[in-house]
Motif scaffolding. Structure first.
Motif, PDB file in Angstrom:
ATOM      1  N   ALA A 130       0.877  -1.174   0.000  1.00 37.24           N
ATOM      2  CA  ALA A 130       0.000   0.000   0.000  1.00 37.24           C
ATOM      3  C   ALA A 130       0.913   1.223   0.000  1.00 37.24           C
ATOM      4  CB  ALA A 130      -0.894   0.014   1.229  1.00 37.24           C
ATOM      5  N   THR A 170       4.942   6.508   6.689  1.00 38.23           N
ATOM      6  CA  THR A 170       3.690   5.885   6.259  1.00 38.23           C
ATOM      7  C   THR A 170       3.640   5.700   4.745  1.00 38.23           C
ATOM      8  OG1 THR A 170       2.652   8.064   6.155  1.00 38.23           O
ATOM      9  CG2 THR A 170       2.377   6.831   8.201  1.00 38.23           C
ATOM     10  N   GLU A 171       4.752   5.988   4.075  1.00 40.66           N
ATOM     11  CA  GLU A 171       4.754   5.991   2.614  1.00 40.66           C
ATOM     12  C   GLU A 171       4.429   4.624   2.021  1.00 40.66           C
ATOM     13  OE1 GLU A 171       6.929   7.453   4.527  1.00 40.66           O
ATOM     14  OE2 GLU A 171       7.128   9.515   3.858  1.00 40.66           O
ATOM     15  N   VAL A 172       4.956   3.588   2.643  1.00 37.57           N
ATOM     16  CA  VAL A 172       4.731   2.246   2.093  1.00 37.57           C
ATOM     17  C   VAL A 172       4.523   1.253   3.230  1.00 37.57           C
ATOM     18  CG1 VAL A 172       5.660   0.398   0.633  1.00 37.57           C
ATOM     19  CG2 VAL A 172       6.277   2.765   0.159  1.00 37.57           C
ATOM     20  N   PHE A 173       3.532   0.401   3.071  1.00 37.64           N
ATOM     21  CA  PHE A 173       3.380  -0.739   3.959  1.00 37.64           C
ATOM     22  C   PHE A 173       3.383  -2.005   3.125  1.00 37.64           C
ATOM     23  CE2 PHE A 173       1.530   2.663   6.406  1.00 37.64           C
ATOM     24  CZ  PHE A 173       2.033   2.438   7.671  1.00 37.64           C
ATOM     25  N   ASN A 263      -3.470   3.517   3.809  1.00 37.14           N
ATOM     26  CA  ASN A 263      -2.274   3.828   4.583  1.00 37.14           C
ATOM     27  C   ASN A 263      -2.620   4.349   5.974  1.00 37.14           C
ATOM     28  OD1 ASN A 263      -1.127   3.409   1.926  1.00 37.14           O
ATOM     29  ND2 ASN A 263       0.742   4.136   2.919  1.00 37.14           N
TER      30      ASN A 263
HETATM   31  C1  LIG Z   1       0.827   3.112   2.272  1.00 39.39           C
HETATM   32  O1  LIG Z   1       0.687   1.764   2.609  1.00 39.39           O
HETATM   33  C2  LIG Z   1       1.294   0.905   1.689  1.00 39.39           C
HETATM   34  C3  LIG Z   1       0.937  -0.507   2.042  1.00 39.39           C
HETATM   35  O2  LIG Z   1       1.030  -0.769   3.345  1.00 39.39           O
HETATM   36  C4  LIG Z   1       2.753   1.107   1.683  1.00 39.39           C
HETATM   37  O3  LIG Z   1       3.386   0.240   0.771  1.00 39.39           O
HETATM   38  C5  LIG Z   1       2.996   2.529   1.332  1.00 39.39           C
HETATM   39  O4  LIG Z   1       4.344   2.794   1.435  1.00 39.39           O
HETATM   40  C6  LIG Z   1       2.244   3.451   2.224  1.00 39.39           C
HETATM   41  N1  LIG Z   1       2.454   4.755   1.691  1.00 39.39           N
HETATM   42  C7  LIG Z   1       2.687   5.773   2.474  1.00 39.39           C
HETATM   43  C8  LIG Z   1       2.955   7.065   1.765  1.00 39.39           C
HETATM   44  O5  LIG Z   1       2.711   5.671   3.630  1.00 39.39           O
END
Ligand SMILES: *[C@@H]1O[C@H](CO)[C@@H](O)[C@H](O)[C@H]1NC(C)=O
Ligand SMILES: *[C@@H]1O[C@H](CO)[C@@H](O)[C@H](O)[C@H]1NC(C)=O
Ligand SMILES: *[C@@H]1O[C@H](CO)[C@@H](O)[C@H](O)[C@H]1NC(C)=O
Length: 368
Positions: A130, A170-173, A263
């Motif tokens: 995400a 929080t870019e990627v989860f 996210n």
């Molecule tokens: C949002 O969540 C996704 C999946 O968990 C993660 O890959 C992504 O880096 C998150 N993006 C941000 C900007 O937090």
């Protein structure tokens, strides 16, 4: 007998000592974002989540209750739309003291926009990554430098395509890939709904060979999801966020569905996992496609955004049709398989490595 007593006494003391409250311990928590997504889980033949309505302080005033079956094995929460509502509601759920969520499977079950290069409306997708594509610098399209392909570029960078110089975490989860494959396998047992209006829209996309996936019939697909509070439409923003997804995940994620919550939800779940209130390897991100993120050839971005969404109804119905197969498989396979968990063989967690391990994207763990 004595041993059993000792074990249950020690469990009691442990929970008292750890301050982790006892409460309903659902096997599955279905996460909906708004009314239509929630209502497909009510008055269904498979189970009744309206048997218990549990009021939880801190939920959205529009959706103040968590709904559970009589035996509490299946619950459903409606978090509200966009990232702030999603994060706030999930945090309220986790720290409410009304639930024990350490073994619970969390299934995000929402509709989404879809990239016509990857899938079509009516499809049900399961994501591994995400990506928060909206968390960036932005310059209005009319003021961007001539060499920029888009007005969006990562924070702390100088241009689109560069890796962010500043990360908020929080870019990627990334979630459990083995669980994702299993969930998709269960979902494939469903017969997905479709309608003639959606079929007519798909033929428009057939005019561009790059959109072959959009022209095909709906399926259960494995592809990733992009979050932004902004609801965007158009080829240029679609391509810009394909690029962001690639950069943020070092090329691993497939930009497929677009939504406004995940996210936020995942951030609150990740913090819940850090607080030992839940298990981050028990998350399923299911998104069904209601509309395309960009128009078919010869249609404008605005018409795509404001026009009818023929995939809406089937995408909502498919959340239940596909999702119920996942829920039933988890509940019936509980003691044989799911209670002990599905071991993740990939990295799970955020871009900082907050839960331990080394992310396979981004700069690596900051906690080393
Ligand atoms: C949002 O969540 C996704 C999946 O968990 C993660 O890959 C992504 O880096 C998150 N993006 C941000 C900007 O937090
Ligand atoms: C729970 O709320 C729904 C309406 O949201 C209602 O139909 C149902 O009867 C309620 N269940 C109980 C046990 O009160
Ligand atoms: C991802 O790409 C960035 C920028 O090129 C690089 O600094 C980082 O080491 C890469 N991470 C992984 C896990 O390959």
């Amino acid at each position: 007998m004595k041993l059993a007593l000792l074990i249950s006494l020690s469990a009691l003391f442990q929970s008292a000592r750890g301050g982790v409250p006892n409460g309903l311990a659902p096997k599955v928590m279905i996460i909906s974002m708004f009314r239509d997504e929630a209502e497909v889980w009510y008055n269904i033949p498979e189970f009744n989540v309206l048997a218990q309505n549990i009021s939880v302080p801190g939920l959205s005033p529009l959706f103040p209750n968590v709904h559970c079956t009589k035996d509490s094995s299946i619950c459903q929460i409606t978090v509200g739309e966009a990232e702030i509502n999603a994060a706030s509601s999930i945090a309220a759920l986790i720290y409410s003291g009304r639930f024990t969520l350490t073994s619970t499977y969390f299934m995000i079950a929402g509709i989404a926009g879809v990239n016509p290069k990857v899938a079509t409306i009516g499809s049900v997708t399961f994501a591994r990554y995400a990506v928060q594509v909206g968390l960036q610098f932005e310059i209005d399209a009319r003021e961007i430098p001539a060499h920029f392909s888009t007005g969006y570029f990562p924070q702390g960078s100088n241009a689109p395509g560069e890796f962010p110089g500043t990360l908020y975490g929080t870019e990627v989860f990334e979630v459990n890939d083995a669980l994702r494959h299993l969930a998709a396998q269960f979902a494939r047992r469903a017969r997905l709904k479709d309608n003639t209006e959606s079929k007519a829209v798909r033929t428009q996309y057939a005019k561009n060979p790059a959109f072959a996936a959009a022209a095909a019939a709906p399926t259960v697909a494995l592809c990733d999801t992009a979050t932004s509070d902004t609801f965007w439409s158009g080829n240029l923003l679609g391509e810009a966020f394909e690029g962001t997804t690639k950069v943020f995940t070092n090329g691993s994620a497939v930009y497929c569905t677009t939504q406004q919550e995940d996210n936020g939800t995942l951030t609150a779940l990740m913090r819940g996992a850090l607080a030992k209130r839940m298990d981050f390897s028990r998350i399923i991100i299911m998104r069904s496609a209601s509309d395309f993120d960009r128009p078919p050839p010869a249609e404008s971005a605005l018409a795509n955004l404001l026009g009818p969404a023929p995939g809406f109804e089937s995408s909502v119905l498919n959340l239940h049709l596909a999702g119920v197969k996942v829920v039933e498989a988890i509940v019936t396979g509980w003691s044989a398989t799911f209670e002990r968990g599905i071991k993740a063989t990939n990295y799970v967690g955020d871009i900082f490595g907050s839960l331990g391990g080394t992310p396979d994207f981004g700069p690596g763990s900051i906690f080393k």
